[in-house]
Design an enzyme around this catalytic site. Sequence first.
Site, PDB file in Angstrom:
ATOM      1  N   CYS A 148       1.664   0.144  -8.414  1.00  0.00           N
ATOM      2  CA  CYS A 148       2.873   0.646  -7.753  1.00  0.00           C
ATOM      3  C   CYS A 148       4.034   0.716  -8.748  1.00  0.00           C
ATOM      4  O   CYS A 148       4.868   1.603  -8.669  1.00  0.00           O
ATOM      5  CB  CYS A 148       3.224  -0.238  -6.563  1.00  0.00           C
ATOM      6  N   GLU A 207       5.711  -3.541   0.795  1.00  0.00           N
ATOM      7  CA  GLU A 207       5.758  -3.207  -0.624  1.00  0.00           C
ATOM      8  C   GLU A 207       4.910  -1.949  -0.784  1.00  0.00           C
ATOM      9  O   GLU A 207       3.682  -2.008  -0.731  1.00  0.00           O
ATOM     10  CB  GLU A 207       5.212  -4.385  -1.439  1.00  0.00           C
ATOM     11  N   GLY A 246       0.837  -1.199   0.000  1.00  0.00           N
ATOM     12  CA  GLY A 246       0.000   0.000   0.000  1.00  0.00           C
ATOM     13  C   GLY A 246       0.866   1.240   0.000  1.00  0.00           C
ATOM     14  O   GLY A 246       2.006   1.217  -0.484  1.00  0.00           O
TER      15      GLY A 246
HETATM   16  P1  NDP Z   1      -3.476   2.703   1.786  1.00  0.00           P
HETATM   17  O1  NDP Z   1      -2.048   2.504   1.877  1.00  0.00           O
HETATM   18  O2  NDP Z   1      -4.106   3.661   2.748  1.00  0.00           O
HETATM   19  O3  NDP Z   1      -4.234   1.282   1.948  1.00  0.00           O
HETATM   20  C1  NDP Z   1      -3.612   0.022   1.741  1.00  0.00           C
HETATM   21  C2  NDP Z   1      -4.038  -0.933   2.861  1.00  0.00           C
HETATM   22  O4  NDP Z   1      -3.451  -0.488   4.084  1.00  0.00           O
HETATM   23  C3  NDP Z   1      -5.544  -0.952   3.103  1.00  0.00           C
HETATM   24  O5  NDP Z   1      -5.941  -2.233   3.530  1.00  0.00           O
HETATM   25  C4  NDP Z   1      -5.682   0.051   4.229  1.00  0.00           C
HETATM   26  O6  NDP Z   1      -6.860  -0.100   4.946  1.00  0.00           O
HETATM   27  C5  NDP Z   1      -4.463  -0.248   5.061  1.00  0.00           C
HETATM   28  N1  NDP Z   1      -4.010   0.841   5.924  1.00  0.00           N
HETATM   29  C6  NDP Z   1      -3.930   2.151   5.628  1.00  0.00           C
HETATM   30  N2  NDP Z   1      -3.421   2.850   6.665  1.00  0.00           N
HETATM   31  C7  NDP Z   1      -3.174   1.953   7.642  1.00  0.00           C
HETATM   32  C8  NDP Z   1      -2.661   2.058   8.973  1.00  0.00           C
HETATM   33  N3  NDP Z   1      -2.288   3.224   9.500  1.00  0.00           N
HETATM   34  N4  NDP Z   1      -2.574   0.931   9.703  1.00  0.00           N
HETATM   35  C9  NDP Z   1      -2.955  -0.253   9.195  1.00  0.00           C
HETATM   36  N5  NDP Z   1      -3.452  -0.410   7.967  1.00  0.00           N
HETATM   37  C10 NDP Z   1      -3.559   0.672   7.179  1.00  0.00           C
HETATM   38  O7  NDP Z   1      -3.869   3.106   0.330  1.00  0.00           O
HETATM   39  P2  NDP Z   1      -5.091   3.975  -0.194  1.00  0.00           P
HETATM   40  O8  NDP Z   1      -6.190   3.053  -0.515  1.00  0.00           O
HETATM   41  O9  NDP Z   1      -5.457   5.106   0.694  1.00  0.00           O
HETATM   42  O10 NDP Z   1      -4.430   4.579  -1.507  1.00  0.00           O
HETATM   43  C11 NDP Z   1      -3.697   5.785  -1.368  1.00  0.00           C
HETATM   44  C12 NDP Z   1      -2.376   5.732  -2.050  1.00  0.00           C
HETATM   45  O11 NDP Z   1      -1.636   4.571  -1.649  1.00  0.00           O
HETATM   46  C13 NDP Z   1      -2.451   5.590  -3.544  1.00  0.00           C
HETATM   47  O12 NDP Z   1      -2.687   6.812  -4.147  1.00  0.00           O
HETATM   48  C14 NDP Z   1      -1.094   5.033  -3.837  1.00  0.00           C
HETATM   49  O13 NDP Z   1      -0.168   6.080  -3.841  1.00  0.00           O
HETATM   50  C15 NDP Z   1      -0.789   4.145  -2.688  1.00  0.00           C
HETATM   51  N6  NDP Z   1      -1.059   2.733  -2.955  1.00  0.00           N
HETATM   52  C16 NDP Z   1      -0.039   1.951  -3.360  1.00  0.00           C
HETATM   53  C17 NDP Z   1      -0.269   0.637  -3.651  1.00  0.00           C
HETATM   54  C18 NDP Z   1       0.813  -0.253  -4.114  1.00  0.00           C
HETATM   55  O14 NDP Z   1       0.541  -1.235  -4.817  1.00  0.00           O
HETATM   56  N7  NDP Z   1       2.046  -0.035  -3.725  1.00  0.00           N
HETATM   57  C19 NDP Z   1      -1.588   0.030  -3.533  1.00  0.00           C
HETATM   58  C20 NDP Z   1      -2.600   0.945  -3.085  1.00  0.00           C
HETATM   59  C21 NDP Z   1      -2.316   2.233  -2.794  1.00  0.00           C
HETATM   60  P3  NDP Z   1      -7.941   1.102   4.969  1.00  0.00           P
HETATM   61  O15 NDP Z   1      -8.283   1.363   3.542  1.00  0.00           O
HETATM   62  O16 NDP Z   1      -9.039   0.551   5.780  1.00  0.00           O
HETATM   63  O17 NDP Z   1      -7.257   2.293   5.597  1.00  0.00           O
END
Ligand code: NDP
Length: 453
Positions: free
Chosen positions: A261, A227, A205
């Site tokens: 990503c 990642e 994420g």
């Molecule tokens: P997030 O990183 O917020 O979400 C990814 C996962 O992490 C979700 O299951 C989310 O749950 C969880 N999460 C988020 N914050 C926390 C935390 N503090 N503690 C524990 N779990 C957490 O991605 P977004 O959906 O908000 O997307 C935003 C940006 O993230 C995108 O614009 C992109 O830049 C990046 N991204 C990158 C990805 C990749 O493949 N590397 C994939 C997706 C996003 P919840 O949604 O419930 O917060």
Amino acid sequence: MQSRNPATADVIATYDEHDDETVEKRLAAAQNAFESWSETPMATREELLAAVADVLRSNVETYATEITREVGKPLDQAVAEVEKCAWVCEYYAQHAGEHLQDEHIGAVPGAKTYVTYEPLGPVLAIMPWNYPFWQVFRFAAPHITAGNVGVLKHAPNVLGCAQAIESIFTQAGYPDNVFTSIQISTDRVSDVIRDDRIRAVTLTGSTRAGKAVAETSGSELKPGVFELGGSDPFIVLDDAPLEKAATVGATARTQNAGQSCIAAKRFVVHTDVFDDFLDRLTAELEALTIGDPTESETDIGPQARSDLLETLHERVTASVAAGANLRLGGEPLDRPGYFYPPTILTDIPEDAPAATEELFGPVAAVFSVDSEQEAIRVANNSQYGLGASVWTTDTSRGESIAQDLEAGNVFVNQLVKSDPRVPFSGTKDSGYGAELSRHGIREFVNMKTVWIE
Ligand code: NDP
């Protein structure tokens, strides 16, 4: 917790959060399952994983339809995602045992010494929505087959996919709770990480989420694989095969509506070929069809959520306000759903969001450089270090540049992609730890040295 069809903005389903009692039951069940799963012979674990691949392949259309409904990616890309999940299962069904074989060390005269790889326990996987099947199987296939059990906390907008994945393991014949999922909000995740039964954590994420989770898992001394985001450079040198670079570059920027990503996000182009490449890239992007992801002619579907569309558009408008030139696109489409057109920015100041932030959508930031050294400098001028792609007809030149790039994955004359046979990892703010190949499966095992005299 709600999932919406991003092509229409209609609500698909609403899910209740799991209460504390349900989470407790699932963690206890995961721990119980681990006791016997970790003792199950590797050959049986591999056979079950092969059965998962069969379930995926027999139901490709069903799972792809669910992915398209929740994420909005064109159906053919969703089909490819499900097939890739089957592939990673087939890969580890064949190679998990081999990758985790005891390693005998003949270096100590008079003693039998070897390294053995033992599973750790329940692993918490916090996963994103962009590849709602692939990200989960990339984690589950190796680590479950290594003898761990999986506890998935998926993103709230793809809980239909989460439930489908849970049922796949059941259909394949796995013992109960070897793979389980929990539906909880972000603010409850740290309690689960701190739970004694959770032995390791992985997150795919954003960097923001990765840092928050790594802080907790680090304070608990639990191993982690992170990642995270990327702003991958796509370097086009003065001797690049321009036609292919433009075609592949357009795909690398727009697959999954740019929400990957490892999408090519910053095009770093030599001045000698800049105009030619830009014309070709523009033509490629203009030729793409944006619209209903269930239609076969659609290349680009909607962005996955309204807030993601807003963030993307804010970064584009702020970059233009900072002096960037908008060559193509740049305005959300005036229709239901969250559609953003292919967009090109040029003349981007180094402190504009298009240069410094991750653009998670079909927006190409194109930079002009007048030397190889400058290309490397611009490519490395990012907080991220996930992937990089280099285009040149001289492969030894490409290979030499690969050594200077700060990235976990460098591809010469190819787009950056993950492949079960080779490791995938990031550096800098793109995270740490390996996924895939023999390197990935060894992340969540106890590497135990045994010495016998
Ligand atoms: P997030 O990183 O917020 O979400 C990814 C996962 O992490 C979700 O299951 C989310 O749950 C969880 N999460 C988020 N914050 C926390 C935390 N503090 N503690 C524990 N779990 C957490 O991605 P977004 O959906 O908000 O997307 C935003 C940006 O993230 C995108 O614009 C992109 O830049 C990046 N991204 C990158 C990805 C990749 O493949 N590397 C994939 C997706 C996003 P919840 O949604 O419930 O917060």
